[in-house]
Design a protein around this motif. Structure first.
Motif, mmCIF file in Angstrom:
data_model
loop_
_atom_site.group_PDB
_atom_site.id
_atom_site.type_symbol
_atom_site.label_atom_id
_atom_site.label_comp_id
_atom_site.label_asym_id
_atom_site.label_seq_id
_atom_site.Cartn_x
_atom_site.Cartn_y
_atom_site.Cartn_z
ATOM 1 N N HIS A 170 47.890 43.134 37.703
ATOM 2 C CA HIS A 170 46.790 42.922 38.655
ATOM 3 C C HIS A 170 45.949 41.713 38.230
ATOM 4 C CE1 HIS A 170 43.422 43.605 41.297
ATOM 5 N NE2 HIS A 170 42.601 43.655 40.253
ATOM 6 N N THR A 171 45.609 41.675 36.937
ATOM 7 C CA THR A 171 44.775 40.565 36.442
ATOM 8 C C THR A 171 45.535 39.241 36.529
ATOM 9 O OG1 THR A 171 43.709 42.095 34.909
ATOM 10 C CG2 THR A 171 43.453 39.745 34.448
ATOM 11 N N LYS A 172 46.816 39.313 36.204
ATOM 12 C CA LYS A 172 47.622 38.082 36.266
ATOM 13 C C LYS A 172 47.647 37.524 37.697
ATOM 14 C CE LYS A 172 52.118 36.062 35.216
ATOM 15 N NZ LYS A 172 52.053 35.315 36.507
ATOM 16 N N GLN A 173 47.775 38.436 38.669
ATOM 17 C CA GLN A 173 47.799 37.992 40.081
ATOM 18 C C GLN A 173 46.446 37.412 40.488
ATOM 19 O OE1 GLN A 173 49.204 41.335 42.357
ATOM 20 N NE2 GLN A 173 51.275 41.194 41.446
ATOM 21 N N GLN A 174 45.373 38.037 39.979
ATOM 22 C CA GLN A 174 44.017 37.532 40.269
ATOM 23 C C GLN A 174 43.881 36.091 39.766
ATOM 24 O OE1 GLN A 174 41.476 40.704 38.481
ATOM 25 N NE2 GLN A 174 39.893 39.934 39.836
ATOM 26 N N ILE A 175 44.342 35.889 38.514
ATOM 27 C CA ILE A 175 44.266 34.549 37.903
ATOM 28 C C ILE A 175 45.142 33.568 38.681
ATOM 29 C CG2 ILE A 175 44.833 33.219 35.833
ATOM 30 C CD1 ILE A 175 44.112 35.761 34.182
ATOM 31 N N ASP A 176 46.368 33.996 38.988
ATOM 32 C CA ASP A 176 47.276 33.128 39.766
ATOM 33 C C ASP A 176 46.627 32.711 41.087
ATOM 34 O OD1 ASP A 176 49.310 33.085 37.898
ATOM 35 O OD2 ASP A 176 50.357 34.832 38.741
ATOM 36 N N ARG A 177 45.956 33.669 41.746
ATOM 37 C CA ARG A 177 45.330 33.376 43.063
ATOM 38 C C ARG A 177 44.238 32.325 42.894
ATOM 39 N NH1 ARG A 177 45.723 38.515 44.348
ATOM 40 N NH2 ARG A 177 43.611 39.087 43.615
ATOM 41 N N GLU A 178 43.413 32.483 41.847
ATOM 42 C CA GLU A 178 42.317 31.517 41.620
ATOM 43 C C GLU A 178 42.908 30.122 41.345
ATOM 44 O OE1 GLU A 178 39.336 31.971 42.148
ATOM 45 O OE2 GLU A 178 38.807 34.075 41.805
ATOM 46 N N LEU A 179 43.966 30.102 40.561
ATOM 47 C CA LEU A 179 44.537 28.803 40.161
ATOM 48 C C LEU A 179 45.278 28.133 41.309
ATOM 49 C CD1 LEU A 179 45.771 29.495 36.510
ATOM 50 C CD2 LEU A 179 43.617 28.496 37.275
ATOM 51 N N GLY A 183 44.522 28.640 44.444
ATOM 52 C CA GLY A 183 43.576 28.372 45.529
ATOM 53 C C GLY A 183 42.576 27.280 45.231
ATOM 54 N N ASN A 184 42.512 26.827 44.007
ATOM 55 C CA ASN A 184 41.524 25.812 43.624
ATOM 56 C C ASN A 184 42.144 24.752 42.728
ATOM 57 O OD1 ASN A 184 38.868 27.270 44.555
ATOM 58 N ND2 ASN A 184 40.051 28.816 43.434
ATOM 59 N N ASP A 185 41.938 23.476 43.044
ATOM 60 C CA ASP A 185 42.537 22.394 42.253
ATOM 61 C C ASP A 185 42.033 22.408 40.814
ATOM 62 O OD1 ASP A 185 44.142 21.446 44.203
ATOM 63 O OD2 ASP A 185 42.795 19.823 44.852
ATOM 64 N N VAL A 186 40.690 22.563 40.657
ATOM 65 C CA VAL A 186 40.090 22.517 39.319
ATOM 66 C C VAL A 186 39.332 23.821 39.103
ATOM 67 C CG1 VAL A 186 38.582 21.244 37.749
ATOM 68 C CG2 VAL A 186 39.864 20.003 39.509
ATOM 69 N N VAL A 187 39.693 24.536 38.042
ATOM 70 C CA VAL A 187 39.057 25.824 37.757
ATOM 71 C C VAL A 187 38.568 25.844 36.309
ATOM 72 C CG1 VAL A 187 39.372 28.336 37.680
ATOM 73 C CG2 VAL A 187 40.604 26.990 39.393
ATOM 74 N N LEU A 188 37.323 26.294 36.135
ATOM 75 C CA LEU A 188 36.797 26.430 34.774
ATOM 76 C C LEU A 188 36.433 27.891 34.540
ATOM 77 C CD1 LEU A 188 35.872 24.824 32.192
ATOM 78 C CD2 LEU A 188 33.563 24.864 33.177
ATOM 79 N N PHE A 189 37.213 28.542 33.690
ATOM 80 C CA PHE A 189 36.845 29.905 33.277
ATOM 81 C C PHE A 189 35.757 29.731 32.226
ATOM 82 C CE2 PHE A 189 40.045 32.448 35.393
ATOM 83 C CZ PHE A 189 41.011 31.503 35.702
ATOM 84 N N ILE A 200 39.395 39.678 33.147
ATOM 85 C CA ILE A 200 39.820 38.259 33.192
ATOM 86 C C ILE A 200 39.447 37.577 31.882
ATOM 87 C CG2 ILE A 200 39.380 36.025 34.277
ATOM 88 C CD1 ILE A 200 39.471 37.309 36.945
ATOM 89 N N ARG A 201 38.277 37.952 31.321
ATOM 90 C CA ARG A 201 37.836 37.354 30.053
ATOM 91 C C ARG A 201 38.903 37.513 28.974
ATOM 92 N NH1 ARG A 201 32.189 38.623 26.806
ATOM 93 N NH2 ARG A 201 32.543 37.177 25.064
ATOM 94 N N GLU A 202 39.533 38.686 28.925
ATOM 95 C CA GLU A 202 40.593 38.883 27.919
ATOM 96 C C GLU A 202 41.945 38.407 28.436
ATOM 97 O OE1 GLU A 202 39.971 39.339 24.877
ATOM 98 O OE2 GLU A 202 37.868 39.449 25.505
ATOM 99 N N GLY A 203 42.204 38.682 29.713
ATOM 100 C CA GLY A 203 43.520 38.343 30.277
ATOM 101 C C GLY A 203 43.805 36.854 30.241
ATOM 102 N N GLY A 255 46.478 24.258 38.442
ATOM 103 C CA GLY A 255 47.166 25.415 37.872
ATOM 104 C C GLY A 255 47.612 25.265 36.438
ATOM 105 N N GLU A 256 47.387 24.077 35.856
ATOM 106 C CA GLU A 256 47.877 23.837 34.488
ATOM 107 C C GLU A 256 46.726 23.848 33.493
ATOM 108 O OE1 GLU A 256 50.266 20.185 34.312
ATOM 109 O OE2 GLU A 256 49.579 20.101 32.215
ATOM 110 N N PHE A 257 46.899 24.577 32.375
ATOM 111 C CA PHE A 257 45.861 24.646 31.363
ATOM 112 C C PHE A 257 45.693 23.281 30.712
ATOM 113 C CE2 PHE A 257 43.019 26.156 28.377
ATOM 114 C CZ PHE A 257 43.441 25.954 27.071
#
Lengths: 77, 113
Positions: free
Chosen positions: B6-15, B17-23, B61-64, B81-83
């Protein structure tokens, strides 16, 4: 919940016997360090991969016991 | 620390859906940690539109995200989508100009201040 500079150096040297390491205790609280690690093992690796190697050497302490480690990695000149 | 599906899918969706993401810890307007604040400052200086994800409000998400990228700390920057790295690497890349060229290569608009 803190680590000594010697402990950090020991763990890194275990993983990178050839490394030269400089560690600076940024706040004197055993939680915030800066470290520069120079090792031939980093050759051909991206910065992210180099840092990941150092974090693996710290055996999961990074982000737990060790809150902050401003890391700089390089291959020997 | 396993990363549940579930968490992995959440992260995948954010990445995806958005070009630049800052956790990060906190929000771009109210960063709650020095490293997160420094990372926001770099992106703001470059005039990059990004999505800030406050991991303090999403413990899974903080741990995942740490397992997702095999990177033990927050903040974490992703471009297309790339770290890319944490705060140290962002600073180093920003100073060397590598971050600017990486963003340009990935077709990300910047409007440096």
């Amino acid at each position: 919940m803190a680590m000594s500079a010697a402990e950090i150096e020991h763990l890194i040297l275990e993983a990178f016997p050839d490394a030269s390491i400089e560690i600076e205790d940024l706040r004197g609280d055993g939680d915030h360090y800066a470290a520069t690690v120079v090792s031939g093992a980093f050759a051909g690796k991206t910065r992210v991969q180099q840092h990941q190697l150092v974090y693996r050497a710290l055996k999961g302490k990074m982000g737990g016991e060790l809150h902050a480690l401003a890391l700089t990695t390089r291959t020997p000149d | 620390m396993a990363l549940n599906e579930h968490t992995k899918q959440q992260i995948d969706r954010e990445l995806s859906g958005n070009d630049v993401v800052l956790f990060m810890k906190g929000t771009p307007v109210f960063p709650m940690c020095g490293f997160s604040a420094a990372s926001v400052q770099i992106l703001s200086h470059l005039g990059v539109r990004f999505k800030g994800i406050n991991v303090l409000e999403a413990p899974e998400i903080r741990e995942g995200i740490k397992t997702y990228s095999d990177w033990p700390t927050i903040p974490q920057l992703y471009v297309k989508g790339e770290f890319v790295g944490g705060c140290d690497i962002m600073k180093e890349m920003y100073v060397s100009g590598e971050l600017q060229s990486h963003l340009a290569d990935m077709g990300i608009e910047t409007d440096p201040v």
